[in-house]
Design a protein around this motif. Structure first.
Motif, PDB file in Angstrom:
ATOM      1  N   ASN A 139      33.758  -3.419  15.830  1.00 19.87           N
ATOM      2  CA  ASN A 139      32.588  -3.473  16.709  1.00 19.87           C
ATOM      3  C   ASN A 139      32.792  -2.646  17.968  1.00 19.87           C
ATOM      4  N   GLU A 140      34.018  -2.612  18.457  1.00 20.93           N
ATOM      5  CA  GLU A 140      34.306  -1.802  19.640  1.00 20.93           C
ATOM      6  C   GLU A 140      34.193  -0.316  19.324  1.00 20.93           C
ATOM      7  N   ALA A 141      34.587   0.067  18.107  1.00 20.97           N
ATOM      8  CA  ALA A 141      34.517   1.470  17.697  1.00 20.97           C
ATOM      9  C   ALA A 141      33.089   1.978  17.673  1.00 20.97           C
ATOM     10  N   SER A 142      32.152   1.105  17.280  1.00 22.49           N
ATOM     11  CA  SER A 142      30.743   1.520  17.206  1.00 22.49           C
ATOM     12  C   SER A 142      30.175   1.853  18.579  1.00 22.49           C
ATOM     13  N   GLU A 143      30.796   1.320  19.628  1.00 19.93           N
ATOM     14  CA  GLU A 143      30.335   1.592  20.989  1.00 19.93           C
ATOM     15  C   GLU A 143      30.958   2.855  21.568  1.00 19.93           C
ATOM     16  N   ILE A 144      32.024   3.345  20.935  1.00 16.66           N
ATOM     17  CA  ILE A 144      32.734   4.509  21.463  1.00 16.66           C
ATOM     18  C   ILE A 144      32.240   5.802  20.829  1.00 16.66           C
ATOM     19  N   SER A 145      32.313   5.850  19.483  1.00 12.91           N
ATOM     20  CA  SER A 145      31.945   7.067  18.773  1.00 12.91           C
ATOM     21  C   SER A 145      31.752   6.745  17.293  1.00 12.91           C
ATOM     22  N   PRO A 146      30.896   7.510  16.594  1.00 11.76           N
ATOM     23  CA  PRO A 146      30.728   7.294  15.153  1.00 11.76           C
ATOM     24  C   PRO A 146      32.017   7.535  14.375  1.00 11.76           C
ATOM     25  N   TYR A 147      32.925   8.296  14.974  1.00 12.84           N
ATOM     26  CA  TYR A 147      34.175   8.635  14.295  1.00 12.84           C
ATOM     27  C   TYR A 147      35.330   7.707  14.670  1.00 12.84           C
ATOM     28  N   ALA A 148      35.116   6.830  15.639  1.00 15.10           N
ATOM     29  CA  ALA A 148      36.203   5.977  16.115  1.00 15.10           C
ATOM     30  C   ALA A 148      36.687   5.009  15.033  1.00 15.10           C
ATOM     31  N   GLY A 149      35.768   4.587  14.171  1.00 13.84           N
ATOM     32  CA  GLY A 149      36.128   3.645  13.124  1.00 13.84           C
ATOM     33  C   GLY A 149      37.185   4.176  12.164  1.00 13.84           C
ATOM     34  N   ILE A 150      37.270   5.500  12.048  1.00 13.01           N
ATOM     35  CA  ILE A 150      38.259   6.102  11.156  1.00 13.01           C
ATOM     36  C   ILE A 150      39.671   5.689  11.563  1.00 13.01           C
ATOM     37  N   PHE A 151      39.900   5.586  12.863  1.00  9.63           N
ATOM     38  CA  PHE A 151      41.243   5.246  13.352  1.00  9.63           C
ATOM     39  C   PHE A 151      41.643   3.828  12.944  1.00  9.63           C
ATOM     40  N   ILE A 152      40.652   2.943  12.790  1.00  6.69           N
ATOM     41  CA  ILE A 152      40.961   1.578  12.362  1.00  6.69           C
ATOM     42  C   ILE A 152      41.528   1.590  10.950  1.00  6.69           C
ATOM     43  N   PHE A 153      40.873   2.314  10.056  1.00  2.00           N
ATOM     44  CA  PHE A 153      41.325   2.356   8.660  1.00  2.00           C
ATOM     45  C   PHE A 153      42.642   3.111   8.518  1.00  2.00           C
ATOM     46  N   ILE A 154      42.839   4.134   9.344  1.00  2.00           N
ATOM     47  CA  ILE A 154      44.127   4.835   9.343  1.00  2.00           C
ATOM     48  C   ILE A 154      45.233   3.887   9.794  1.00  2.00           C
ATOM     49  N   SER A 155      44.950   3.108  10.838  1.00  5.79           N
ATOM     50  CA  SER A 155      45.940   2.156  11.353  1.00  5.79           C
ATOM     51  C   SER A 155      46.261   1.076  10.330  1.00  5.79           C
ATOM     52  N   ILE A 156      45.230   0.600   9.625  1.00  7.84           N
ATOM     53  CA  ILE A 156      45.449  -0.392   8.571  1.00  7.84           C
ATOM     54  C   ILE A 156      46.333   0.193   7.480  1.00  7.84           C
ATOM     55  N   GLY A 157      46.013   1.433   7.066  1.00  4.89           N
ATOM     56  CA  GLY A 157      46.806   2.089   6.027  1.00  4.89           C
ATOM     57  C   GLY A 157      48.261   2.277   6.436  1.00  4.89           C
ATOM     58  N   ILE A 158      48.479   2.708   7.678  1.00  4.32           N
ATOM     59  CA  ILE A 158      49.844   2.909   8.164  1.00  4.32           C
ATOM     60  C   ILE A 158      50.595   1.576   8.223  1.00  4.32           C
ATOM     61  N   SER A 159      49.939   0.542   8.700  1.00  2.00           N
ATOM     62  CA  SER A 159      50.575  -0.778   8.822  1.00  2.00           C
ATOM     63  C   SER A 159      50.970  -1.329   7.457  1.00  2.00           C
ATOM     64  N   ILE A 160      50.075  -1.213   6.486  1.00  2.00           N
ATOM     65  CA  ILE A 160      50.377  -1.699   5.138  1.00  2.00           C
ATOM     66  C   ILE A 160      51.475  -0.854   4.503  1.00  2.00           C
ATOM     67  N   ALA A 161      51.450   0.468   4.759  1.00  2.00           N
ATOM     68  CA  ALA A 161      52.487   1.350   4.224  1.00  2.00           C
ATOM     69  C   ALA A 161      53.862   0.986   4.783  1.00  2.00           C
ATOM     70  N   ILE A 162      53.922   0.686   6.079  1.00  2.00           N
ATOM     71  CA  ILE A 162      55.186   0.269   6.695  1.00  2.00           C
ATOM     72  C   ILE A 162      55.660  -1.046   6.084  1.00  2.00           C
ATOM     73  N   THR A 163      54.732  -1.975   5.899  1.00  2.00           N
ATOM     74  CA  THR A 163      55.071  -3.264   5.288  1.00  2.00           C
ATOM     75  C   THR A 163      55.606  -3.064   3.874  1.00  2.00           C
ATOM     76  N   TYR A 164      54.947  -2.207   3.105  1.00  2.00           N
ATOM     77  CA  TYR A 164      55.382  -1.917   1.733  1.00  2.00           C
ATOM     78  C   TYR A 164      56.788  -1.318   1.722  1.00  2.00           C
ATOM     79  N   PHE A 165      57.009  -0.347   2.610  1.00  2.00           N
ATOM     80  CA  PHE A 165      58.321   0.307   2.685  1.00  2.00           C
ATOM     81  C   PHE A 165      59.414  -0.692   3.055  1.00  2.00           C
ATOM     82  N   MET A 166      59.133  -1.557   4.010  1.00  2.00           N
ATOM     83  CA  MET A 166      60.147  -2.517   4.463  1.00  2.00           C
ATOM     84  C   MET A 166      60.445  -3.550   3.381  1.00  2.00           C
ATOM     85  N   MET A 167      59.422  -3.975   2.656  1.00  2.00           N
ATOM     86  CA  MET A 167      59.657  -4.922   1.569  1.00  2.00           C
ATOM     87  C   MET A 167      60.473  -4.288   0.443  1.00  2.00           C
ATOM     88  N   ARG A 168      60.190  -3.029   0.125  1.00  2.00           N
ATOM     89  CA  ARG A 168      60.931  -2.348  -0.930  1.00  2.00           C
ATOM     90  C   ARG A 168      62.393  -2.158  -0.548  1.00  2.00           C
TER      91      ARG A 168
END
Length: 216
Positions: A140-169
């Motif tokens: 919701n905060e991203a929608s107030e900043i820029s139409p492109y701001a939401g992309i950073f949320i999904f990138i951050s989610i992907g990076i966080s899950i990737a780190i979790t996957y790597f650490m578990m492996r």
């Protein structure tokens, strides 16, 4: 605009990584899968990370709609989310496993269950209430900043899950390098950062809910 997007991207990455807490998820994974075969462990890791990624992406896409359906304002959700994150951060500072992530009952019931990928690893350990709340607030905060701001949320989610996957492996190697004392130190530092983020959520929510207070 560029500076605002940069600040928002750093907020997304730091807050999502901290609330998911890959190291904490790895420790839980080790405690639940110690007696399983490597093939089974690998499958659990893949399923847990895939399910949690799907949940957070869906929440990120439909976060605004979810609030509208229940008639919840962003300000109220931001304040409530800040209070929730504050509680999680306090438990991290005191080196406790947050009850919003994994209860004692869930951990006990999973000891004899080989299918721990969905419960409790994906939910609520990785994609728990804190991660879901943070994702909705940031969306919701991203929608107030820029139409492109939401992309950073999904990138951050992907990076966080990737780190979790790597650490578990690489859980066994990590545990040889990181003892309980080191983990508690790291957890406390992350807890302090999470508390700061939570307080900022509450402050922003109050400013938006009560603009007549004169806060700028």
């Amino acid at each position: 605009m560029v500076d605002e997007l940069l600040s928002f991207s750093l907020l997304c990455l730091s807050s999502i990584i901290i609330i998911i807490n890959p190291l904490g998820a790895t420790l839980t994974y080790i405690s639940l899968t110690g007696n399983l075969e490597k093939k089974t462990k690998d499958q659990i890791i893949r399923e847990a990370c895939t399910i949690s990624l799907a949940i957070l992406v869906i929440v990120g896409i439909a976060g605004t709609i979810i609030l509208q359906i229940f008639g919840i304002t962003l300000e109220a959700f931001r304040i409530a989310g800040g209070i929730l994150l504050f509680g999680i951060g306090m438990e991290m500072v005191y080196a406790k496993t947050s009850r919003t992530k994994l209860t004692a009952t869930e951990k006990y019931e999973s000891q004899d269950n080989e299918d721990v990928a969905v419960m409790p690893l994906a939910i609520p350990m990785i994609a728990g209430p804190g991660a879901i709340t943070t994702t909705i607030v940031l969306t919701n905060e991203a929608s107030e900043i820029s139409p492109y701001a939401g992309i950073f949320i999904f990138i951050s989610i992907g990076i966080s899950i990737a780190i979790t996957y790597f650490m578990m492996r690489n859980a066994e190697y990590i545990m040889r390098k990181v003892g309980q004392r080191q983990y508690r130190v790291i957890n406390r530092l992350l807890g302090m950062l999470l508390i700061a983020i939570a307080v900022q959520f509450v402050i922003t929510g109050i400013k938006l809910a009560f603009p007549l207070t004169g806060a700028s």
